[in-house]
Write a protein that holds these residues in place. Structure first.
Motif, PDB file in Angstrom:
ATOM      1  N   ARG A 194      -0.319  -4.188  -5.652  1.00 23.85           N
ATOM      2  CA  ARG A 194      -0.159  -2.941  -4.884  1.00 23.85           C
ATOM      3  C   ARG A 194      -1.421  -2.095  -5.006  1.00 23.85           C
ATOM      4  N   ILE A 195      -1.669  -1.348  -3.959  1.00 21.07           N
ATOM      5  CA  ILE A 195      -2.870  -0.516  -3.894  1.00 21.07           C
ATOM      6  C   ILE A 195      -2.442   0.937  -3.782  1.00 21.07           C
ATOM      7  N   SER A 196      -3.042   1.801  -4.603  1.00 24.53           N
ATOM      8  CA  SER A 196      -2.730   3.228  -4.489  1.00 24.53           C
ATOM      9  C   SER A 196      -4.008   4.055  -4.557  1.00 24.53           C
ATOM     10  N   GLN A 249       0.847  -1.189   0.000  1.00 21.31           N
ATOM     11  CA  GLN A 249       0.000   0.000   0.000  1.00 21.31           C
ATOM     12  C   GLN A 249       0.878   1.233   0.000  1.00 21.31           C
TER      13      GLN A 249
END
Lengths: 171, 442
Positions: free
Chosen positions: B111-113, B52
């Protein structure tokens, strides 16, 4: 809590939970109608007919549950006296209405058991009509296995759930 | 019976607590339970926690959601979180030797954005560990509150890429809960994610609710309610909450609704003629056509074949309840179940090849699957003794069914081979009448 109180409490719980002591539980049977007609006499006021209030007074009329064998819809001989007195009540009190609620044990699927419960209630309806009750006084409903009175998973309990309840919606 | 014992023995020796469900969500009790059993052929896959970038910690561990999906479906075995020793978030960072050492065939990273406006961007990749080859690399944008949904969708993509079969994790299930007894009973019709999370109450009643059935487009549920005294059939729109009374004949049963594949008709079981028979109702005109004509016998639990040509149903015209098949326009029915003492409540896989049913023998009721592509061969996927309501996932990889444990009603999700199952129970009360919904449209 002292011991006596505890014992008393266990005893009370056992009254509620019918399958507490498996050995002593007997399959349900019609009670108080062994003498046949002698106990099914209306509280006579000379007419020989059932009166308002007899549903609570008369030993036979107070019996309002008919039990069935597994997967069966035949009315057993011990319930014939009950059929006879309720049919007579319906006949004697033409404004009375009875709802026959069919129930099953937990074995088998819910929708199939709705059908089976209805078949049992229909059997009681036919028996009442054969003994003189009028179809217009009888309503049939099936709850299948939705309304068990006993929730253990054994034959003692199942035998209590395979039943038709006679419920008077108008006395 | 011997087969069942073998199956049980295998299950017992291989029991593994692979994942534990949640505790609460949105006030409504969430179904919880552990995944048990394993198949030797299960494909090992490592799901690395999503990285994250910035922002406060997210409430959902997406990798955890995916791991649970993979484990309970029976086709995969996901590496436990504690064994995930490295945390790559993109393909270039994967040290394949590490994952080969851990005997993993596949690995997912992601992945997190922040995408602004309350939205999150989720990037993920699927890699073949042995070939060091990228199989999937995709990006999804979703509201921050829907990370579980995103995780299920990624799990579906991965499942399809590896098995060649469309995934069914991003689907919903319906079931009925019963809390309290007697006059204090409360029955709720619930819709939840396929893993039991996000339960929403669709209908509530003080009397029994049963037989929820999803419309083919997943927007409505038909069900039976005793709330007005007798059994009546309702259709409820689960997005708007509006409800229609579809069948409420005062005489006899109104039961067993089943949607036609085109959503235009409802098969149902009615007994106003004196015995329980199957009808087909047009939902447009409400005209009913009687399909079965076997007076005196019970005919119920209809379900349409996926092509709409046939209806399978339960009938006791031969004495015991058995499963029959007839044209959906009515006509002569053919008995298709012959094993066990009786069979009921058919449910058909999307490809019509498999028919799940409740098979009773003595006092034991189990879920049996008849495989018509294997000449009607039967396999048992549940141990009994009081199992019912089988319901296939839309890709037929798993089923839901209802069981009774102790005095409690619980659900099980089970892999179609019967080897991996997850118990789904409430902390308090009974769960029953599961129905797996159709694929969702993005």
């Amino acid at each position: 809590m002292n011991k006596t109180a505890r014992v008393a409490m266990v005893a009370l719980l056992c009254v509620g939970a019918a399958a507490c002591n498996k050995k002593e539980v007997k399959p349900p049977q019609a009670q108080g109608v062994d003498n046949g007609p002698t106990t099914t006499q209306p509280t006579d006021n000379g007419s020989g007919k059932y009166q308002l209030g007899d549903l609570e007074r008369d030993a036979c009329l107070r019996q309002r549950v008919v039990y069935f064998d597994f997967d069966k819809t035949e009315i057993k001989p011990e319930f014939q006296a009950i059929m006879a007195c309720h049919a007579k009540y319906l006949q004697d009190r033409p404004t009375s209405q009875a709802r026959l609620e069919g129930n099953t044990d937990e074995r088998g699927t819910r929708e199939y058991n709705l059908g089976l419960g209805e078949r049992r209630a229909n059997a009681v309806s036919s028996a009442l009509q054969a003994a003189g009750g009028s179809a217009s006084q009888i309503n049939v409903i099936s709850y299948g296995k939705e309304k068990p009175v006993c929730r253990e998973h054994n034959e003692d309990c199942w035998s209590k759930n395979r039943r038709v309840e006679i419920v008077y919606t108008a006395e | 019976m011997k087969k069942l014992k073998q199956l049980l023995a295998v299950a017992l020796t291989m029991v593994m607590a692979l994942a534990v469900g949640p505790l609460f969500a949105q006030g409504q009790q969430v179904l919880t339970g552990t995944v048990q059993g394993m198949t030797k052929s299960a494909i090992p896959i490592a799901v690395v926690p999503f990285a994250q970038s910035g922002g406060s910690p997210l409430p959902t561990d997406m990798a955890d959601v995916m791991r649970n999906d993979f484990n309970r479906c029976g086709k995969f075995r996901s590496l436990e979180k504690s064994e995930i020793v490295e945390q790559p978030s993109q393909g270039a960072d994967i040290k394949f030797a590490t994952w080969r050492l851990l005997k993993q065939d596949y690995i997912t990273v992601g992945r997190i954005s922040d995408a602004g406006g309350g939205m999150l961007k989720v990037d993920y990749e699927l890699w073949d560990v042995n070939r060091q080859q990228s199989l999937l690399a995709q990006s999804l944008t979703a509201p921050a509150g829907d990370l579980r949904g995103v995780a299920h969708q990624i799990a579906d993509q991965v499942y399809e890429k590896i098995t060649g079969v469309r995934g069914a994790f991003w689907t919903r299930i319906a079931y009925v809960t019963a809390v309290g007894t007697g006059n204090n009973s409360v029955y709720s019709l619930i819709v939840a994610d396929s893993d039991g999370y996000n339960p929403q109450v669709v209908a509530r009643s003080k009397e029994s609710l049963l037989s929820p059935k999803w419309s083919p487009d997943g927007s409505k549920i038909a069900y039976v309610s005793f709330e007005s005294g007798n059994s009546n059939i309702y259709i409820q729109d689960i997005t708007t909450g509006s409800r229609q009374l579809v069948s409420a004949r005062s005489k006899g049963i109104n039961g067993a609704p089943a949607w036609s594949p085109d959503g235009g008709r409802l098969a149902l079981a009615l007994s106003y003629t004196g015995s329980l028979q199957i009808y087909s109702m047009s939902l447009g005109s409400r005209d009913e056509t009687r399909l079965t004509n076997s007076p005196g016998s019970i005919n119920t639990e209809p379900v349409w074949s996926p092509d709409g040509q046939s209806i399978y149903f339960t009938s006791d015209r031969s004495g015991q309840p058995q499963v029959y098949q007839m044209p959906s326009s009515g006509g002569s029915a053919q008995r298709i179940s012959f094993e066990g003492k009786n069979n009921a409540e058919p449910n058909v896989s999307f490809d019509s090849k498999q028919i799940a049913m409740v098979q009773g023998s003595g006092n034991v009721y189990r879920i049996a699957i008849m495989d018509r592509s294997l000449g009607g061969q039967i396999r048992y996927i549940s141990p009994g003794p009081t199992d019912e309501s089988p319901s296939f996932a839309p890709n037929a990889s798993m089923l839901l069914y209802a069981a009774i444990e102790g005095s409690r009603g619980v659900l099980y999700s089970v892999s179609a081979d019967g080897k991996v199952r997850q118990r789904l129970g409430l902390a308090q009360g009974d769960v029953r009448e599961p129905a797996w919904g159709p694929y969702r449209q993005r």
